[in-house]
Design a protein around this motif. Structure first.
Motif, mmCIF file in Angstrom:
data_model
loop_
_atom_site.group_PDB
_atom_site.id
_atom_site.type_symbol
_atom_site.label_atom_id
_atom_site.label_comp_id
_atom_site.label_asym_id
_atom_site.label_seq_id
_atom_site.Cartn_x
_atom_site.Cartn_y
_atom_site.Cartn_z
ATOM 1 N N ASP A 72 42.955 39.827 41.608
ATOM 2 C CA ASP A 72 43.105 38.635 40.779
ATOM 3 C C ASP A 72 44.562 38.563 40.321
ATOM 4 N N GLN A 73 45.231 37.464 40.640
ATOM 5 C CA GLN A 73 46.653 37.337 40.343
ATOM 6 C C GLN A 73 46.946 37.165 38.855
ATOM 7 N N VAL A 74 45.936 36.836 38.067
ATOM 8 C CA VAL A 74 46.127 36.685 36.625
ATOM 9 C C VAL A 74 45.866 38.001 35.907
ATOM 10 N N THR A 75 44.734 38.644 36.210
ATOM 11 C CA THR A 75 44.352 39.862 35.490
ATOM 12 C C THR A 75 44.771 41.143 36.192
ATOM 13 N N GLY A 76 45.008 41.089 37.498
ATOM 14 C CA GLY A 76 45.379 42.276 38.257
ATOM 15 C C GLY A 76 44.195 43.135 38.663
ATOM 16 N N THR A 77 42.973 42.676 38.418
ATOM 17 C CA THR A 77 41.798 43.468 38.766
ATOM 18 C C THR A 77 41.348 43.199 40.199
ATOM 19 N N GLY A 112 30.883 47.277 40.442
ATOM 20 C CA GLY A 112 31.693 47.072 39.243
ATOM 21 C C GLY A 112 32.635 45.892 39.270
ATOM 22 N N ASP A 113 32.523 45.036 40.266
ATOM 23 C CA ASP A 113 33.392 43.851 40.318
ATOM 24 C C ASP A 113 33.002 42.879 39.204
ATOM 25 N N ARG A 114 33.997 42.228 38.651
ATOM 26 C CA ARG A 114 33.757 41.244 37.594
ATOM 27 C C ARG A 114 33.723 39.815 38.131
ATOM 28 N N GLN A 115 34.157 39.636 39.374
ATOM 29 C CA GLN A 115 34.107 38.313 39.991
ATOM 30 C C GLN A 115 34.027 38.464 41.498
ATOM 31 N N LEU A 116 33.683 37.366 42.134
ATOM 32 C CA LEU A 116 33.574 37.299 43.581
ATOM 33 C C LEU A 116 34.316 36.049 44.018
ATOM 34 N N GLY A 117 35.226 36.190 44.959
ATOM 35 C CA GLY A 117 36.031 35.057 45.396
ATOM 36 C C GLY A 117 35.753 34.680 46.838
ATOM 37 N N LEU A 118 36.155 33.473 47.174
ATOM 38 C CA LEU A 118 36.048 32.986 48.542
ATOM 39 C C LEU A 118 36.980 31.801 48.706
ATOM 40 N N GLN A 119 37.231 31.440 49.936
ATOM 41 C CA GLN A 119 38.032 30.260 50.257
ATOM 42 C C GLN A 119 37.178 29.378 51.137
ATOM 43 N N GLN A 137 33.108 28.002 40.881
ATOM 44 C CA GLN A 137 34.001 26.964 40.376
ATOM 45 C C GLN A 137 35.380 27.133 40.990
ATOM 46 N N THR A 138 36.091 26.030 41.118
ATOM 47 C CA THR A 138 37.449 26.074 41.643
ATOM 48 C C THR A 138 38.357 26.740 40.611
ATOM 49 N N GLN A 139 39.067 27.780 41.055
ATOM 50 C CA GLN A 139 40.009 28.465 40.176
ATOM 51 C C GLN A 139 41.438 28.088 40.532
#
Length: 151
Positions: A72-77, A112-119, A137-139
Motif C-alpha cells: 500500500d503506497q499510503v500505509t506501506g503495509t 493477516g492482510d488488512r486489505q485485498l487489491g485488484l486492477q 471501492q475505487t481507491q
C-alpha cells in the motif's frame, strides 16, 4: 491469462503475457484452479458444485485465481493483490467468481492482510459489477496516455 485479456480485447496480441507470468509466478504467488467435481454432469451438475485445487493445474479447469503481494503506497503495509480472476464464459454467472473472491478474502484474512487489491479494466462491466457487489471501492485510478513514436 491470455484468454482473459482476449475476452475483453479480441483484436489484440497478448503473446507477451507469458513473460509476465514467468516474471511474477512463484511459490509466493498462489494460483488456484477450479474444475468440475467428478460426476457433476450426471447429477444435474450437483447444483453447480465445483472443486478448488491448488497448486497443480487440473486437466480441464473452468476457472482460476492468481494472487500476489502488493505494498500500500499510503500505509506501506503488504497486502494480497489479485493478478487474475478468470472464469470460462460458459461457466460465468454461476457463482464461481464470487466463491473464488470469498475464498481469497478468507485466505488473505488468515495470513493477516488488512486489505485485498485488484486492477480491473473500466470496460469490463461484469467484473466491475461483481467487485462492487462484494464491497470493493475505487481507491485510485491508473491513467495512461498514448504517445506518438514519431519524432
Amino acid at each position: 491469462m491470455q484468454r482473459s485479456y482476449q475476452d475483453i480485447f479480441p483484436q489484440a496480441d497478448f503473446s507477451h503475457l507469458a513473460q509476465t507470468v514467468e516474471q511474477y509466478f512463484s511459490s509466493k504467488t498462489p494460483l488456484w484452479w477450479v474444475e468440475e467435481a467428478e460426476g457433476a454432469e450426471e447429477a444435474e451438475e450437483a447444483e453447480g458444485e465445483k472443486k478448488i485445487l491448488s497448486p497443480s493445474s487440473p486437466s480441464s479447469p473452468v476457472a482460476c485465481l492468481w494472487v500476489g503481494n502488493a505494498i500500500d503506497q499510503v500505509t506501506g503495509t503488504r497486502h494480497a493483490h489479485i493478478f487474475l480472476l478468470y472464469v470460462l464464459p460458459e461457466y460465468r454467472r454461476r457463482g464461481i467468481g464470487t466463491a473464488l473472491m470469498k475464498y481469497v478474502e478468507n485466505w488473505a484474512n488468515q495470513r493477516g492482510d488488512r486489505q485485498l487489491g485488484l486492477q480491473v479494466f473500466q470496460s469490463n462491466q461484469p467484473a466491475l459489477n461483481l467487485y462492487h457487489q462484494l464491497g470493493y471501492q475505487t481507491q485510485s485510478l491508473w491513467m495512461v496516455k498514448s504517445l506518438s513514436t514519431e519524432k
